[in-house]
Design an enzyme around this catalytic site. Sequence first.
Site, PDB file in Angstrom:
ATOM      1  N   MET B   1     -22.522  25.432   6.976  1.00 39.53           N
ATOM      2  CA  MET B   1     -23.613  24.992   7.076  1.00 39.53           C
ATOM      3  C   MET B   1     -24.183  24.008   5.188  1.00 39.53           C
ATOM      4  O   MET B   1     -25.241  23.584   4.914  1.00 39.53           O
ATOM      5  CB  MET B   1     -24.878  25.990   6.758  1.00 39.53           C
ATOM      6  CG  MET B   1     -24.563  26.228   8.316  1.00 39.53           C
ATOM      7  SD  MET B   1     -26.977  26.026   8.766  1.00 39.53           S
ATOM      8  CE  MET B   1     -27.702  26.524   7.775  1.00 39.53           C
ATOM      9  N   GLY B   2     -22.719  23.509   4.997  1.00 41.23           N
ATOM     10  CA  GLY B   2     -22.672  23.375   3.614  1.00 41.23           C
ATOM     11  C   GLY B   2     -23.044  23.951   2.596  1.00 41.23           C
ATOM     12  O   GLY B   2     -23.164  25.110   2.320  1.00 41.23           O
ATOM     13  N   HIS B   8     -17.518  30.098   0.525  1.00 35.56           N
ATOM     14  CA  HIS B   8     -17.166  29.365   1.107  1.00 35.56           C
ATOM     15  C   HIS B   8     -15.538  28.771   1.169  1.00 35.56           C
ATOM     16  O   HIS B   8     -14.646  28.465   2.177  1.00 35.56           O
ATOM     17  CB  HIS B   8     -18.085  28.288   1.711  1.00 35.56           C
ATOM     18  CG  HIS B   8     -19.117  27.832   2.197  1.00 35.56           C
ATOM     19  ND1 HIS B   8     -20.320  27.746   1.815  1.00 35.56           N
ATOM     20  CD2 HIS B   8     -19.561  28.678   3.193  1.00 35.56           C
ATOM     21  CE1 HIS B   8     -20.919  28.495   1.551  1.00 35.56           C
ATOM     22  NE2 HIS B   8     -20.846  28.409   2.673  1.00 35.56           N
ATOM     23  N   GLN B  32     -30.581  26.882  14.351  1.00 37.12           N
ATOM     24  CA  GLN B  32     -30.208  28.514  14.135  1.00 37.12           C
ATOM     25  C   GLN B  32     -32.008  28.523  13.034  1.00 37.12           C
ATOM     26  O   GLN B  32     -31.779  28.994  12.252  1.00 37.12           O
ATOM     27  CB  GLN B  32     -29.298  28.628  13.897  1.00 37.12           C
ATOM     28  CG  GLN B  32     -28.979  27.518  12.218  1.00 37.12           C
ATOM     29  CD  GLN B  32     -27.346  27.798  12.325  1.00 37.12           C
ATOM     30  OE1 GLN B  32     -26.391  27.673  12.699  1.00 37.12           O
ATOM     31  NE2 GLN B  32     -26.734  28.614  10.504  1.00 37.12           N
ATOM     32  N   ASP B 141     -22.376  37.558   6.179  1.00 42.98           N
ATOM     33  CA  ASP B 141     -22.825  37.426   7.424  1.00 42.98           C
ATOM     34  C   ASP B 141     -22.531  38.289   8.274  1.00 42.98           C
ATOM     35  O   ASP B 141     -21.498  38.289   9.262  1.00 42.98           O
ATOM     36  CB  ASP B 141     -23.430  36.024   8.155  1.00 42.98           C
ATOM     37  CG  ASP B 141     -23.573  35.402   6.966  1.00 42.98           C
ATOM     38  OD1 ASP B 141     -24.881  35.388   6.208  1.00 42.98           O
ATOM     39  OD2 ASP B 141     -23.357  34.878   6.161  1.00 42.98           O
ATOM     40  N   MET B 175     -22.605  35.848  -2.709  1.00 42.51           N
ATOM     41  CA  MET B 175     -23.372  34.134  -3.002  1.00 42.51           C
ATOM     42  C   MET B 175     -23.940  33.792  -1.729  1.00 42.51           C
ATOM     43  O   MET B 175     -22.858  35.024  -0.644  1.00 42.51           O
ATOM     44  CB  MET B 175     -21.757  33.574  -3.158  1.00 42.51           C
ATOM     45  CG  MET B 175     -21.309  34.062  -4.959  1.00 42.51           C
ATOM     46  SD  MET B 175     -19.909  32.665  -4.971  1.00 42.51           S
ATOM     47  CE  MET B 175     -19.849  33.555  -6.457  1.00 42.51           C
TER      48      MET B 175
END
Lengths: 307, 307
Positions: B1-2, B8, B32, B141, B175
């Site tokens: 999702m950037g 990431h 989403q 997640d 984060m």
Amino acid sequence: MGALHEGHLSLIRHAAKENDKVFVTIYVNPTQFGVHEDLDSYPKTLEKDMGMLQKLDGELKDAGTSGGPIEAVFAPTTKTMYPTLPPDSSLPGTGSFVTITPLAGLLEGKSRPVFFRGVATVCMKLFNIVQPERVYFGQKDVQQTVIIKRMIRDFHLNTDVRIVPTEREKDGLAMSSRNVYLGERRRRVGIVLRQALRAAEAAYKMGKRSRDDILALAWDVANRMSMEQDEMSAEAGARFEVDYISLADPDTLEEVAVIDSEHGAVLSGAIKMLPLDAVRDGEVHGVGGDKVPVRLIDNIILERSDD
Amino acid sequence: MGALHEGHLSLIRHAAKENDKVFVTIYVNPTQFGVHEDLDSYPKTLEKDMGMLQKLDGELKDAGTSGGPIEAVFAPTTKTMYPTLPPDSSLPGTGSFVTITPLAGLLEGKSRPVFFRGVATVCMKLFNIVQPERVYFGQKDVQQTVIIKRMIRDFHLNTDVRIVPTEREKDGLAMSSRNVYLGERRRRVGIVLRQALRAAEAAYKMGKRSRDDILALAWDVANRMSMEQDEMSAEAGARFEVDYISLADPDTLEEVAVIDSEHGAVLSGAIKMLPLDAVRDGEVHGVGGDKVPVRLIDNIILERSDD
């Protein structure tokens, strides 16, 4: 789904012409049957099917064409196809599903709300397992072909869809695994759907483009046959109900008021052959003694034309 | 999702260690987000993201490890990801979707009913486009990891899931791209979720196995912090609400009453940091002036043990 007939064999013959290796899957997928539908009574004939496939495989080998014979038959268990939760045919349903809306809710989906969820889900699984370059579907299930094409496009699946013409009996009845339930009397009347669609097609070919002009002819055929049967005695007639006669857009399956010649349309219908009211001695009956209601579907693509 | 952060980058570093070629996808997936959620305000920072990826790519090349650098970044348009119908975030929603129930309706899914439908759908598309041997997801997640694993199993996708540990700030805050909304005051209080889960984890490590024994400690921490904040002045406190604290089965995410040591459990929670009631001069604020409610999630895997 097994219960193979010439229509299925035609899919395989087409595949063998265009591919080195042909994979056949036979699986009576529970999630595409509604909870009150005929999963339990759906013909399951794996042994006979395998015999037919072996014979066809031999023919393909003898023909010595460039195309491949049958590489494998994949006839999985339900635990393989639904590895975590048992298959659920209810709405909303628990499990992992692919849903394609609004396409799946139109036409066949109106009377069979879980059907195309089950079809899309099982096809996604099968495509992932086999990873085929091309998949072959019969034109007879036109809504299924539209939904599979949509699924492949929306999910970026790397496979080509080939649509194979509907195989028919001599009088034009579309071949179907469910035809075995039709005895001679219902069998004879069941051709009405094909006749109705052909009448509508004739109107299109003669230049008609409006829905009313085209469908009126189909309804004429259906209504006339329906009245004839209703007027007959219980021992002679075979009653049926028309579920729908549709004139729809080839991509969205939404009903069209006027056909755009450059786009064409899909003419399709479904009828329900009702159980016979009374049987006669000496009459040839279908499986289940003609007591099983049988849904018949058929369609004709009204091709785009340059007129 | 950037809106890339160290979490990431850690995924990419792990992928580079285990693979010759790493593909990064950046796509803020509309399906989403619920219709009332923060799609419009979600941070979109593609240029900055690309800079971070270029820098990381250089580091990976310099390191000269056997693993590959970043082969490509896939940042598609929505028309590519949703080629036929526009993305729909409503329930029931029109379009082509993957649904994973009942998993998608638990925990995060209770307050975000379309979230995991969107996640599963976009991941299915991305997996089909890239056809990766391995996919990397962050432990943060946790429900997403469980759902993706279920999807891969149920649909027979040919890819391995790697779960990468959660990257954390020095004080332990997980984060998240949404952390930019937290100014210093909400940032300081936001750590309560981590502290609550750690307290519960400590109970598990000390041999507690019953839900009540374990979760009581988490609720103690959360309730104490909540009362402290409520008692402070509007200029000093940062109020929050606990959405859930869950002790669940690692595969089904169903709540467990007693942990089976051989199976372990997932301890997870979500809190909502409310907008500040009043701001002070000189205080450092988050993006949006600390007026944006921010949902924070975190989890700890209670590993199986042989006790």
